[in-house]
Every structure is written in C-alpha cells, then in structure tokens.
Design an enzyme around this catalytic site. Structure first.
Site, PDB file in Angstrom:
ATOM      1  N   ARG A   1      52.825 108.065 -19.610  1.00 60.37           N
ATOM      2  CA  ARG A   1      51.496 108.286 -20.389  1.00 60.37           C
ATOM      3  C   ARG A   1      51.764 108.258 -21.951  1.00 60.37           C
ATOM      4  NH1 ARG A   1      50.065 111.088 -15.877  1.00 60.37           N
ATOM      5  NH2 ARG A   1      48.378 110.128 -14.503  1.00 60.37           N
TER       6      ARG A   1
ATOM      7  N   ASP B   1      42.848 114.354 -11.339  1.00 56.78           N
ATOM      8  CA  ASP B   1      43.972 114.686 -10.523  1.00 56.78           C
ATOM      9  C   ASP B   1      43.456 115.714  -9.415  1.00 56.78           C
ATOM     10  OD1 ASP B   1      45.610 113.589 -12.689  1.00 56.78           O
ATOM     11  OD2 ASP B   1      45.303 115.161 -13.795  1.00 56.78           O
TER      12      ASP B   1
ATOM     13  N   ARG C   1      42.769 113.418  -6.392  1.00 53.96           N
ATOM     14  CA  ARG C   1      44.014 112.927  -6.015  1.00 53.96           C
ATOM     15  C   ARG C   1      44.733 114.112  -5.069  1.00 53.96           C
ATOM     16  NH1 ARG C   1      46.246 109.666 -11.328  1.00 53.96           N
ATOM     17  NH2 ARG C   1      45.379 107.970 -10.599  1.00 53.96           N
TER      18      ARG C   1
ATOM     19  N   HIS D   1      47.427 116.020 -18.747  1.00 57.53           N
ATOM     20  CA  HIS D   1      47.330 114.926 -17.482  1.00 57.53           C
ATOM     21  C   HIS D   1      48.568 114.359 -17.777  1.00 57.53           C
ATOM     22  CE1 HIS D   1      45.598 112.041 -15.235  1.00 57.53           C
ATOM     23  NE2 HIS D   1      45.598 111.063 -16.193  1.00 57.53           N
TER      24      HIS D   1
END
Ligand code: APR
Length: 309
Positions: A86, A146, A149, A173
């Site tokens: 990211r 998150d 998930r 993140h």
C-alpha cells in the site's frame, strides 16, 4: 441525508450502490474521468424501481454537486497491483487526495470525511492537514474491513456464522496491523479455547495478508466488496447516530501512549463523527505491536512530507 463518494471505480461505485440500495443516503458520485460517475449513477438510478428504494443518485466530474453533503467518502486514486505494498501508492495517491480535499472543503466545509484511498493512515493524515478539520471529523476506513476479514476467516475455520464472531483488528492498515486474538469470541466463547495457537497464528497472518491475497487473485485491481461494506457500516453509524463501536483510523493524541499519529483503534461513531476513542486493555505483545504499527505510519508520513515538498 447526503453522501458524496469521490472516485467511481470499484470501491466508490460499490459504496454508492450500498448506500442507496441500503436506503442510507442520497449519493453524489464524482470522478475525474468524464462520464464515468454520471454513467454509473444513472445505471444505479435505473435499478431503483427493481431494487425498490427511493434514494436519489447522480454523478459528474464537478465538485459543486457535493454541496450540502453530510459525509464525503474519498476512494479516488490508484489501487495496488500484484507485488505492490500500500505504501507504494503514496506519492500518486497523496497528491490526488490533496487536490480532492481542497475541492471538497470549498463546497462542503461541514462534511465529515472518511478516507479509503491507500496508504490509508497517511492519506487520512493528509486529509486532516489540508481540510483543517478537527480530528473527530476526519477518519480512515480500515479497521472495519480488517476486522471483517478476521471475523470471516474465524467463521470459515469453525464453520460458524461469521456474524457471531466478535473480534477487533487495530493498528495501521498494512502489514503491521494488529488482530487481537486475546479478546476475540464466538457467541461469547473465547476463540483461544476453540482454535489451537499455531492455527490461530495462521489465521492472523491470513488477515494481515487479506488484501494482498485478493490482489493476487484479481491481478488487475484490489478488493472492493468488503471495503465498501466497511465504509457503509461507518456511514450508517454516523448518519443514524448509532454510536456503533468499531476500529477506525483516527489521530491519536496520547491515547494508547501514541502521539499525533493516525492509527486504527476502537471508537464510537455517531452524528459528530468520532464521539469517543475507546482505550482497550491490551496484552504487552499487542501493545508493542500497536506502537510498532504507529511508528511505521509515522515514518510513511515523514517520507510524504519530505518527498512532496
Ligand atoms: N479525482 C477524482 N477521481 C479520481 C482522481 C481524481 N483526482 N484520480 C483518480 N480518480 C478515480 C479514477 O478515475 C478511478 O475511477 O479513482 C477511481 C479509482 O477506482 P479504481 O481504479 O477502480 O480503484 P479502487 O479499487 O476503487 O480503489 C481505490 O481505494 O482501497 C483503496 O487501495 C485502493 O487506493 C485505492 C482506492
């Protein structure tokens, strides 16, 4: 209630769909590509009689349409390709976000900002600086995703409804995020009693790699169904003043012993935005991992400040 969604790509368009079809808000969708937001908004408006909602949705390239927004969700920018982190998106997306926040503040200065563009904690930092808004009103969506998930993987492991799994993922993140095994439960039973430690560590690692796993499968883009569901959860809690508790990237000013850094921690989300930052008691390992994650965010912000000058 009105929400502007900036970026009519995968995450933005799916978020717009969830917001109108979930009867949460009217939506203005905006994208730099001529016709993209207008076309997707028109398509969604034409689905309304079939889906059965009365929400308005229009799209365009102009920011004037964002006037009167209660919340603005920013998803514009480039997404990861296989092998990218990211943080590799930093310079491109940092500049995109800077320009967009300036445009938004000129027409919707009272809107609450929710950032989705990666690297999330850094773009949220940039959005707060550019907007001049207080920290309650500028936040990043990551923890909701998150956490979803982590809950989904625990549900798959145990063959139980993931909605019955309660869990929390804190931190930035990125690869340094901190799934909290110590407080995760299924129907009230601690998961540490249900999943043996080695297997639990694998699930935690799969959660950390959750985004990369999808990038690897899709090859030409990154996740959008679960991210848009995470945004929708946040927007719903704000617009309906539900005070739901979920992890959100927020500027910490001493909480968890962390200063002036955006990082994901549990907050109460209501009409004013972040109504309260909740300080959970963490184990020593979790505390150390959260601080290391915050340090990584701080370093990335410093890199942005150095390179963008
Ligand atoms: N202004 C408005 N829209 C822009 C701008 C800009 N300056 N720059 C890019 N966009 C638009 C693109 O035209 C595109 O439609 O942003 C959209 C991004 O859509 P996708 O490429 O489909 O990316 P998406 O999967 O939606 O991800 C967007 O969210 O989860 C994060 O890492 C992801 O940073 C990425 C962002």
């Amino acid at each position: 209630m009105k929400v502007t969604v900036v970026g009519a790509g995968h995450v933005g368009a799916t978020t717009a769909q969830r917001l109108v079809e979930g009867n949460i808000a009217d939506v203005y969708l905006v994208d730099i590509v001529d016709g993209l937001a207008a076309g997707k908004a028109l398509d969604l408006a034409q689905a309304a009689p079939l889906v059965g909602h009365g929400r308005k949705i229009v799209g365009g390239t102009e920011y004037a349409g964002a006037e009167g927004s209660d919340v603005v969700v920013i998803t514009a920018g480039i997404a990861r390709k296989p092998g990218m982190s990211r943080d590799d998106l930093l310079m491109t997306n940092g500049k995109i976000v800077t320009g967009i926040v300036e445009e938004i503040m000129a027409v919707a200065p009272d809107a609450i900002l929710i950032m989705v563009t990666n690297p999330l904690d850094v773009t949220t930092h940039i959005a707060m600086e550019v907007s001049g808004q207080p920290r309650e009103r500028v936040m990043g969506m990551a923890g909701a995703l998150d956490t979803a998930r982590f809950r989904a993987f625990i549900g798959m492991e145990l063959g139980c409804a993931s909605s019955d799994v309660q869990a929390m993922v804190l931190g930035g993140h990125g690869d340094s995020m901190v799934p909290l095994a110590s407080s995760a439960t299924v129907g009230g039973v601690p998961i540490t009693q249900l999943i043996e430690p080695g297997r639990l560590e694998e699930i935690i690692q799969r959660t950390r790699d959750g985004g990369a796993e999808i990038v690897g499968l899709l090859k030409t883009g990154s996740a959008f169904y679960a991210p848009s569901a995470g945004v929708t959860e946040m927007v719903g809690s704000i617009l309906r003043n539900e005070n739901k508790v979920m992890p959100v990237s927020v500027l910490l000013q001493g909480e968890y012993g962390i200063e002036d850094t955006f990082v994901g921690v549990p907050v109460k989300l209501g009409a004013g935005g972040v109504e309260e930052i909740i300080e959970v008691k963490l184990s020593d390992d979790e505390n150390a991992a959260l601080r290391a994650s915050a340090e990584h965010v701080r370093e990335t912000v410093a890199a942005w400040e150095r390179l963008s000058k």
